[in-house]
Scaffold this motif. Structure first.
Motif, short mmCIF file in Angstrom:
data_model
loop_
_atom_site.label_atom_id
_atom_site.label_comp_id
_atom_site.label_asym_id
_atom_site.label_seq_id
_atom_site.Cartn_x
_atom_site.Cartn_y
_atom_site.Cartn_z
N VAL A 117 -3.63 4.11 10.14
CA VAL A 117 -4.04 3.85 8.77
C VAL A 117 -2.81 3.90 7.88
N ALA A 118 -2.83 3.07 6.84
CA ALA A 118 -1.77 3.09 5.83
C ALA A 118 -2.40 2.70 4.50
N ILE A 119 -2.23 3.53 3.48
CA ILE A 119 -2.87 3.28 2.20
C ILE A 119 -1.87 3.50 1.06
N SER A 120 -2.15 2.89 -0.07
CA SER A 120 -1.36 3.11 -1.27
C SER A 120 -2.28 2.92 -2.47
N ALA A 121 -1.89 3.49 -3.61
CA ALA A 121 -2.74 3.41 -4.80
C ALA A 121 -1.95 3.76 -6.04
N ASP A 122 -2.35 3.18 -7.16
CA ASP A 122 -1.82 3.57 -8.46
C ASP A 122 -2.51 4.86 -8.90
N PRO A 123 -1.89 5.62 -9.79
CA PRO A 123 -2.46 6.92 -10.18
C PRO A 123 -3.82 6.83 -10.88
N GLU A 124 -4.03 5.83 -11.72
CA GLU A 124 -5.26 5.77 -12.50
C GLU A 124 -6.46 5.48 -11.60
N PRO A 125 -7.49 6.30 -11.63
CA PRO A 125 -8.66 6.09 -10.76
C PRO A 125 -9.29 4.72 -10.98
N GLY A 126 -9.59 4.05 -9.86
CA GLY A 126 -10.25 2.76 -9.92
C GLY A 126 -9.38 1.61 -10.35
N SER A 127 -8.07 1.81 -10.41
CA SER A 127 -7.18 0.77 -10.94
C SER A 127 -6.73 -0.20 -9.85
N ARG A 128 -5.93 0.27 -8.91
CA ARG A 128 -5.35 -0.60 -7.91
C ARG A 128 -5.07 0.20 -6.65
N ALA A 129 -5.55 -0.33 -5.51
CA ALA A 129 -5.35 0.38 -4.24
C ALA A 129 -5.36 -0.60 -3.09
N GLN A 130 -4.75 -0.17 -1.97
CA GLN A 130 -4.71 -0.96 -0.76
C GLN A 130 -4.99 -0.04 0.43
N LEU A 131 -5.98 -0.38 1.23
CA LEU A 131 -6.37 0.44 2.38
C LEU A 131 -6.34 -0.43 3.63
N VAL A 132 -5.57 -0.02 4.63
CA VAL A 132 -5.43 -0.79 5.87
C VAL A 132 -5.72 0.12 7.06
N VAL A 133 -6.55 -0.37 7.98
CA VAL A 133 -6.84 0.34 9.22
C VAL A 133 -6.64 -0.62 10.39
N CYS A 134 -5.92 -0.17 11.40
CA CYS A 134 -5.72 -0.93 12.63
C CYS A 134 -6.11 -0.04 13.82
N ASP A 135 -6.82 -0.62 14.76
CA ASP A 135 -7.30 0.11 15.94
C ASP A 135 -6.67 -0.54 17.17
N GLY A 136 -5.78 0.17 17.84
CA GLY A 136 -5.12 -0.36 19.01
C GLY A 136 -6.08 -0.57 20.17
#
Length: 353
Positions: A117-136
């Protein structure tokens, strides 16, 4: 799934533990066995996350025992209960902002964690985020290395892009979809970079990503990892459709429970890797008009709760028991899946919108 590669067994020169001629690292001590043959890990910035290495046999965690809280001894076993120390790759978490978090766990039955898993987000709730999941894919070589490389490469592409189109809603959606497809390209390149050119069973993994841009959510999938939208006061929905034999059976009218528990239930029809037929993600867009949870997960979670409605109930109840905190809720959901049997690796990523 497993594979037989016809390898021979030898001993690790550092610790004497058993290894095969296909191993890049010793499972017992983590020693690198053949540095010259190790493939590159392009596009992965390990300097920013030094505690989680790409090495699937990284040194054991020096912290307290995960089983009983006891002290881990120099032999990497708990001095109280005797449990072997957890490797960083076996269990790790991320929380880039208070409203977004993820936990990735080996589970109970598997010998290594091939989820990532690798995720990132801006501080403000609900603003901008990216969530990635990979299953080998378990039957492929180095899938644990490749999946983590793929997830991180995709996250970097998604986090770096800010294209919003030409100001219309349709162009905004198109811009995010294009960014998500570029992220899948980067993930595919990362898998290839972690596959030996002459590998008899090249590394491969699934891919699912969800992008939050204010009230817009765009999800894309290759394989059978999933994204769900679980609103507080409306009907829960699955944002992705699996690329799997089970999904094809469901499309023909076979009941979901029967299809997802059959002998070929987890046979996927698309994936990332050298032998992949196509890695362009199928995308879905959603306009969020109320509070809820965005969930991105591997089959280690949804194996035990596949349909959106009961999964929403599970997430809501778990969140309520953990004060609505995303990291604690993600961790509790992983614990729940392990309590159901932990048959597979488990990844849970949550964003509270």
């Amino acid at each position: 799934m497993t594979s037989t590669t016809g390898t021979t067994s030898t001993a690790c020169p550092s610790c004497g533990g058993p290894i095969s001629d296909a191993d890049r690292y010793c499972e017992a001590c983590g020693a690198e066995l053949n540095p010259a043959a190790a493939p590159a890990t392009a596009a992965i910035d390990t300097d920013t996350e030094p505690t989680i290495e790409l090495n699937p046999s990284a040194a054991a965690v020096a912290g307290p025992c995960r089983s009983c809280g006891g002290k881990i001894g120099p032999d990497q076993y708990c001095e109280t209960c005797g449990t072997k120390a957890t490797k960083p790759r076996d269990h790790f978490s991320e929380q880039p902002a208070p409203w977004v978090a993820a936990v990735c766990d080996r589970g109970i039955r598997h010998s290594r964690n091939e989820d990532a898993v690798a995720i990132s987000a801006d501080p403000e709730p609900g603003s901008r985020a990216q969530l990635v999941v990979c299953d080998g894919v378990s039957s492929s070589l180095d899938s644990d290395v490749a999946s983590l490389a793929a997830a991180r490469a995709a996250r970097e592409v998604l986090a770096a892009g800010h294209a919003q189109g030409i100001g219309t809603e349709s162009s905004r959606i198109s811009a995010v979809v294009a960014r998500l497809k570029a992220a899948a390209d980067a993930a595919s390149d990362a898998v290839l970079a972690n596959t030996s050119p002459d590998s008899p069973n090249p590394a491969s993994c699934t891919f699912v990503a969800a992008v939050v841009e204010g009230d817009l959510v765009v999800a894309g999938v290759v394989g059978d990892s999933r994204a769900y939208w679980l609103p507080d006061n409306a009907e829960a929905v699955g944002l992705t459709v699996d690329d799997s034999w089970a999904a094809e059976l469901i499309a023909t009218g076979v009941p979901r429970q029967q299809a997802e528990t059959g002998p070929q239930a987890h046979a996927i029809t698309r994936w990332l890797g050298k032998d992949a037929p196509d890695h362009t993600p199928r995308t879905t867009t959603l306009k969020v008009d109320g509070p809820g949870w965005l969930l991105v997960c591997s089959d280690g979670l949804w194996n035990y709760c596949s349909e959106a409605a009961p999964l929403a109930d599970l997430v809501r109840q778990t969140a309520a028991a953990n004060n609505g905190e995303p990291l604690a809720t993600s961790s509790a959901l992983v614990d729940w899946a392990n309590a159901q049997g932990g048959q597979d690796n488990i990844t849970v990523a949550l964003a509270r919108l």
